[in-house]
Scaffold this active site. Structure first.
Site, short mmCIF file in Angstrom:
data_model
loop_
_atom_site.label_atom_id
_atom_site.label_comp_id
_atom_site.label_asym_id
_atom_site.label_seq_id
_atom_site.Cartn_x
_atom_site.Cartn_y
_atom_site.Cartn_z
N GLU A 32 0.68 -1.20 -0.02
CA GLU A 32 0.14 0.02 0.27
C GLU A 32 0.87 1.33 -0.08
O GLU A 32 1.70 1.28 0.75
CB GLU A 32 -0.79 0.05 1.07
CG GLU A 32 -2.30 0.52 1.08
CD GLU A 32 -3.19 -0.36 -0.10
OE1 GLU A 32 -2.82 0.14 -1.01
OE2 GLU A 32 -3.60 -1.25 0.57
N GLY A 123 -17.23 5.66 -2.67
CA GLY A 123 -16.36 6.42 -1.61
C GLY A 123 -16.00 5.52 -0.82
O GLY A 123 -15.44 5.69 0.34
N SER A 127 -12.06 1.67 -5.58
CA SER A 127 -11.66 2.10 -6.90
C SER A 127 -12.92 2.19 -7.94
O SER A 127 -12.88 1.71 -9.11
CB SER A 127 -10.71 1.31 -7.58
OG SER A 127 -9.58 1.43 -6.97
N SER A 129 -13.83 5.20 -8.98
CA SER A 129 -13.42 6.07 -9.98
C SER A 129 -12.50 5.69 -10.92
O SER A 129 -12.66 5.92 -12.08
CB SER A 129 -12.83 7.19 -9.36
OG SER A 129 -11.51 6.74 -8.46
N GLU A 161 -6.96 10.80 -14.19
CA GLU A 161 -6.90 11.16 -12.69
C GLU A 161 -5.89 12.17 -12.42
O GLU A 161 -6.46 12.84 -11.61
CB GLU A 161 -6.86 9.64 -12.09
CG GLU A 161 -6.86 9.84 -10.58
CD GLU A 161 -8.07 8.98 -10.08
OE1 GLU A 161 -9.00 8.39 -10.75
OE2 GLU A 161 -8.70 9.42 -8.90
N ASP A 173 -4.78 1.06 -9.33
CA ASP A 173 -6.25 0.84 -9.51
C ASP A 173 -6.55 0.79 -10.67
O ASP A 173 -7.25 -0.30 -11.25
CB ASP A 173 -6.79 1.89 -8.86
CG ASP A 173 -6.65 2.43 -7.38
OD1 ASP A 173 -6.04 1.29 -6.69
OD2 ASP A 173 -6.70 3.45 -6.76
C1 GLA Z 1 -5.21 4.97 -4.12
C2 GLA Z 1 -4.33 5.24 -5.35
C3 GLA Z 1 -3.41 4.06 -5.62
C4 GLA Z 1 -2.59 3.72 -4.73
C5 GLA Z 1 -3.52 3.44 -3.28
C6 GLA Z 1 -2.61 3.27 -2.17
O1 GLA Z 1 -6.04 3.89 -4.30
O2 GLA Z 1 -5.13 5.37 -6.39
O3 GLA Z 1 -2.73 4.44 -6.75
O4 GLA Z 1 -1.74 4.70 -4.39
O5 GLA Z 1 -4.28 4.60 -2.95
O6 GLA Z 1 -1.81 2.09 -2.22
#
Ligand code: GLA
Length: 388
Positions: A32, A123, A127, A129, A161, A173
């Site tokens: 992460e 939200g 992901s 978005s 994005e 994502d």
């Molecule tokens: C969001 C971002 C990703 C990644 C995560 C954290 O989802 O869109 O690119 O950085 O946070 O791991």
């Protein structure tokens, strides 16, 4: 929730769509906040995602509609006037795709009508978005015969994005949404974009996602702040080391050189990135040896590091993870995604999933006042056109 996106389209636009598309959300199992530090991440695509039904038009108009935001009605714009406007809400994601494709030389020469319907909780950090971006990318790639492969679509979606919406996210994502595989998680090297699929064989366990239902307030500004802190740490390290990103460092090298980073906050952020990258690679090796318990332990270390060093967890995520870890049927648990709210991801023994949900819900409510939601997830395929 059963989605009939063709019927949704007919309902709104009163004619038949020309194509139906889908792009999934994702859950990250480990790795992460290191995709933008050149590290390794390990997400899988979900079976939840965004559906779109669309048809090309003969003029330059685009008409957007989302079943998830009916109050916004049909939003009409012209291809020649694609601009980010805060008040345009969700349509900034598909607009961003059209705009970034255009700048990259993939010009939509006609407009289109499109209806979206998604079943990812909005939200929640799964992901939604990225899934609407990738879904739109796959759709215009098909309609206008751009001939782009899935990785190129993911890269353009990330660009949309970053540059159109202003969220400085990494590639994880959009890559997971475009490239997901049934029953496989993706080990992705975010530096080279080399990837491999690893079968998600958890034997007697499953992935359970806990949605804290804590909205991710200020997530974008805090996220961009973390990126800035990592960049500062990298600059300090580069005064002596010849490295391109934080995750080029192994933990031992980091320990030897960490004092080059002047700001203690930036030093903590860098520590997380370096160790999380090593953890991710170790975790995947364990999974490949069918050691789910070992994988679970590293998930817990990942959470601790995100809470203490990277400081992107929050009371609600910590409560969900702590409650999960108190249960004997829990193999591992951690926050997932950007943090500041959203979801925790857990590996739970199948025979204990029912009681996991039954017990944690009320206890979580007592601590936070919020209702948690639970989803059992399987790794699913990436974005595609659903039918001719
Ligand atoms: C969001 C971002 C990703 C990644 C995560 C954290 O989802 O869109 O690119 O950085 O946070 O791991």
């Amino acid at each position: 929730m059963n989605i009939n996106i063709e019927a949704d389209f007919k309902d709104i636009f009163k004619y038949n769509p020309q194509g139906v598309f889908f792009a999934p959300g994702r859950v990250n199992l480990i790795g992460e906040h290191i995709d933008y530090n050149g590290g390794h991440v390990f997400p899988c695509a979900l079976s939840l995602g965004t559906y779109a039904a669309a048809a090309k038009r003969n003029d330059g108009k685009i008409r957007f509609y989302s079943v998830n935001f009916p109050q916004d009605g049909i939003i009409e714009i012209d291809l020649s006037d694609i601009k980010y406007r805060k008040e345009d809400g969700w349509t900034n994601y598909p607009k961003g795709i059209v705009s970034v494709f255009d700048s990259a030389g993939f010009k939509a020469d006609k407009g289109f009508d499109v209806v979206y319907n998604g079943n990812i909780p909005n939200g929640a950090g799964l992901s939604s978005s990225a899934s609407i971006e990738v879904c739109t990318g796959v759709m215009i790639n098909d309609f206008f015969k751009f001939g782009l492969d899935s990785v190129s679509i993911a890269k353009l979606a990330q660009k949309a994005e970053n540059e159109f919406v202003g969220m400085n996210c990494g590639i994880m994502d959009q890559f997971a949404s475009a490239m997901g595989k049934k029953n496989g998680a993706i080990l992705l090297n975010c530096n080279t974009l080399d990837y491999k699929y690893v079968p998600l064989e958890l034997e007697d366990s499953s992935i359970v996602i806990i949605n804290t239902n804590k909205r991710r307030e200020l997530a974008t500004s805090k996220y961009n702040e973390r990126r800035g802190e990592c960049e500062r740490a990298l600059k300090d390290l580069q005064t002596k080391l010849n490295i391109k990103d934080l995750c080029s460092l192994a933990p031992e090298e980091f320990e030897k050189n960490k004092d080059l980073i002047k700001d203690p906050v930036a030093r903590k952020r860098a520590k997380h990135a370096v160790y999380e990258n090593a953890r991710t690679m170790a975790a995947v090796k364990l999974l490949e040896k069918n050691d789910a318990a070992g994988f679970g332990k590293l998930m817990v270390q990942s959470h601790d590091s995100l809470r203490d060093d990277y400081e992107v967890s929050c009371k609600e995520l910590d409560a969900a993870v702590d409650l999960a870890l108190k249960r004997p049927q829990t193999v591992g648990a951690r926050m997932t995604g950007a943090g500041f709210g959203g979801c925790a991801v857990c590996i739970v023994k199948n025979e204990g999933i029912e009681s996991f949900v039954k017990d944690i819900g009320p206890e979580y409510k007592k601590i936070t006042g919020l209702d948690a939601e639970f989803y059992t997830a399987c790794a699913a395929s990436g974005a595609c056109k659903l039918e001719e």
